[in-house]
Design a protein around this motif. Sequence first.
Motif, PDB file in Angstrom:
ATOM      1  N   UNK B  97       0.822  -1.209   0.000  1.00  0.00           N
ATOM      2  CA  UNK B  97       0.000   0.000   0.000  1.00  0.00           C
ATOM      3  C   UNK B  97       0.858   1.262   0.000  1.00  0.00           C
ATOM      4  N   UNK B  98       1.916   1.245   0.795  1.00  0.00           N
ATOM      5  CA  UNK B  98       2.756   2.443   0.847  1.00  0.00           C
ATOM      6  C   UNK B  98       3.599   2.590  -0.415  1.00  0.00           C
ATOM      7  N   UNK B 101       1.519   3.660  -3.147  1.00  0.00           N
ATOM      8  CA  UNK B 101       0.647   4.758  -2.728  1.00  0.00           C
ATOM      9  C   UNK B 101      -0.789   4.439  -3.107  1.00  0.00           C
ATOM     10  N   UNK B 102      -1.206   3.219  -2.812  1.00  0.00           N
ATOM     11  CA  UNK B 102      -2.506   2.729  -3.231  1.00  0.00           C
ATOM     12  C   UNK B 102      -3.175   2.025  -2.061  1.00  0.00           C
ATOM     13  N   UNK B 103      -4.244   2.618  -1.513  1.00  0.00           N
ATOM     14  CA  UNK B 103      -4.878   2.022  -0.333  1.00  0.00           C
ATOM     15  C   UNK B 103      -5.589   0.709  -0.634  1.00  0.00           C
ATOM     16  N   UNK B 244       5.606   8.338   2.150  1.00  0.00           N
ATOM     17  CA  UNK B 244       4.249   8.852   2.355  1.00  0.00           C
ATOM     18  C   UNK B 244       4.101  10.239   1.740  1.00  0.00           C
ATOM     19  N   UNK B 245       5.191  10.997   1.683  1.00  0.00           N
ATOM     20  CA  UNK B 245       5.139  12.367   1.178  1.00  0.00           C
ATOM     21  C   UNK B 245       5.074  12.426  -0.341  1.00  0.00           C
ATOM     22  N   UNK B 246       5.251  11.288  -1.001  1.00  0.00           N
ATOM     23  CA  UNK B 246       5.283  11.289  -2.456  1.00  0.00           C
ATOM     24  C   UNK B 246       6.708  11.285  -2.957  1.00  0.00           C
ATOM     25  N   UNK B 358      -7.707   8.313  -5.529  1.00  0.00           N
ATOM     26  CA  UNK B 358      -6.421   8.976  -5.312  1.00  0.00           C
ATOM     27  C   UNK B 358      -5.444   8.618  -6.417  1.00  0.00           C
ATOM     28  N   UNK B 359      -4.540   9.533  -6.643  1.00  0.00           N
ATOM     29  CA  UNK B 359      -3.546   9.265  -7.669  1.00  0.00           C
ATOM     30  C   UNK B 359      -2.609   8.158  -7.227  1.00  0.00           C
TER      31      UNK B 359
END
Lengths: 342, 361
Positions: B97-98, B101-103, B244-246, B358-359
Amino acid sequence: MSTGAITLDGLAIGYRLSRRREKRIASDLRLRVDEGQFTVLLGPNGAGKSTLLRTVCGLQDPLEGRVLLSGRDLASLPARERARSLGVVLTERVDTWGLTVWDLVALGRAPHTRWSGRLTEQDRTAVATALAETDTEDFAGRKVSELSDGEKQRVLVARALAQEPAVLVLDEVTAFLDLARRVEIMQLLRRLAHTSGKTLLLSTHDLDLALRTADRLWLIDRRGEVYEGCPEDLVLAGSLAEVFRYEGLEYDPASGRVELNQPLGERVGVVGSGVPALWTQHALERLGFRVDREGGDAVVALVEVEGEEPYWRLHCRDHESCHSTLEDLTRELGSQLQTAVA
Amino acid sequence: MSEQSSSAPALEPETLQPRGVGTLPWVLLLGAVVLVLLLELALGVVWIPLRDVFSLLLGLESSVDRWHRIVLDFRLPRALTALIAGSALGVCGLLLQTTFRNPLADPWFFGLVHSARLGVALFVVISGSFGSTVLASLGLLSNLGLAISAGLGALAMTSVLLLLAPRVGAVTLLLSGLMLGQTASGLISVVMHFTTEAQSRAFTQWNDGTFVHVGFSQLGILVAIVALGFACSVLLAKPLNILLLGENYARTLGLAVERSRRATVAVAAVLAGAVTAFCGPVAFLGILAPHLARVLFRSADHRVLLPACALLGAGLATLADLIVHLPWSRHFLHLNAMLGLVGGPTVVLLLLRGYGSREAS
């Protein structure tokens, strides 16, 4: 050669489309930001401000030339060392999955912490100081996703400050904020540069705010020309007017405003003084009239502004009338001029 | 706001040290896991009093002789497998997920589980090691081979997804994972066509996920691989927090983004592979554990979330296995069916709450 905190040495920016082809935005940039200076990169939308800043941050490779950070080539700096001396605030949205403000700001300590990311006393102090400097302590325990745009922007600045870099680069931090928040952020950044000696480079397309706050401007136009200097010098040299003369806009050095560059219409005389007269002129100019405050002979109409509670007397050829609002006045003026033509 | 006010601001104690996670959620969670574990050992077709379960675990005699065999030989390996596999899948889900960046990321949805099984199928066919024996009687080397080939299968899938991720959105990536998973399942059928009847029978035994068929020898391998995976995850906690910040912010913080991402998905693939090799395809734990952990601990810090996901995954897996093995008179429940009862609605809820929009960058 004396080195500023940021030096662009023959820098060419743009995108490599393929091995042979590239889209060049600007070439041979030789610019400098000195330590403790608040420099604003100003230019119209689409002029390449973000590309230039991304190149300065090392997020994008230059096509040619070098970026020097306190005299050292950015490209050859180890990533961790670069992160310790250069903090960045970007335009992109931060999607934080329930991260609190404190935790987000503490991530700014990453270049200073060891492998586990454990914070030392010194790290905690840096976080707390960053929160205090940006006036974000009050919502340190809140989730970032619950903040307003202005608060979020300040928290992102705090995160960059917690990094304790000598140089801060900020891309369009004032975009999407209302005027009060914009002024607040700019004041904050300017204070940071002047009191803590940090070097700040910030991009904006907000001309007015840039002129009011910047120590120096980098002025970029749509052809990739960059002019640098103190704001007032650039105004007097006509550079500002040059860069912002596009798509029917004109920068007027006399008023310090960007004007709609529409052909000026007929002359209207305005007689009177004080604030009411000033806004009468404003209303007439907005409608495309040329205002003559002397009320000379060449005017097609004359407006007299009278009284504390202002009322307006309109003289137009044979016509004479009284109006209690500018809306009434301008409507009447329009219809009088129309009948005159007919 | 005067520009001369440069004196250092007085720092409040709260801004120096934020309110931490606290010990209460940890105590509750750990207690729940222990409770579920004891129930798992006590309940089943034969109900054994907790007192006897304790004495058996302590190496003492129980009041009925055959309970010894039931608890220690049947239920204990199953319970330990559930604990370890569950924790591995929970951590695996968090890593995915991290990184993406996909929940909605999950080893099952993203096709890791199926590609791991494809790896196993290929290993079975190529080595011919299955013979007519059941999985439990395989030698150490074959077991290791199974785990490694499953890990490689999962790694292939994560590599494809890493290539896709920057170009597509969260839901598209999820659907791509699901579809590629189906493709892998199809390929398994094709591969099975070339095996002997005995081999394919042994393989279809864990077409469905279960913790039943894992003996102590395989458990050892599973423990070793999962422990290795967890050790690596601990090292990845800081990079994951930064991610987490991208991507761009992570880069400006000095993180080698590509390398961290590759390392993370490799660990996720190893974890998913090891579990799948021995327990078959187990669904939903990878998506449930991280979301529950974020809610329970109100934190996004991976130094909290990693152990939390391990505990939650372990507890959920054991609970599901416990319910499956209750003495139902008529039904035979499947592990994935139980997990789906909770997991399915959870995923729908996440989609409805807009997580999918979300992107995925």
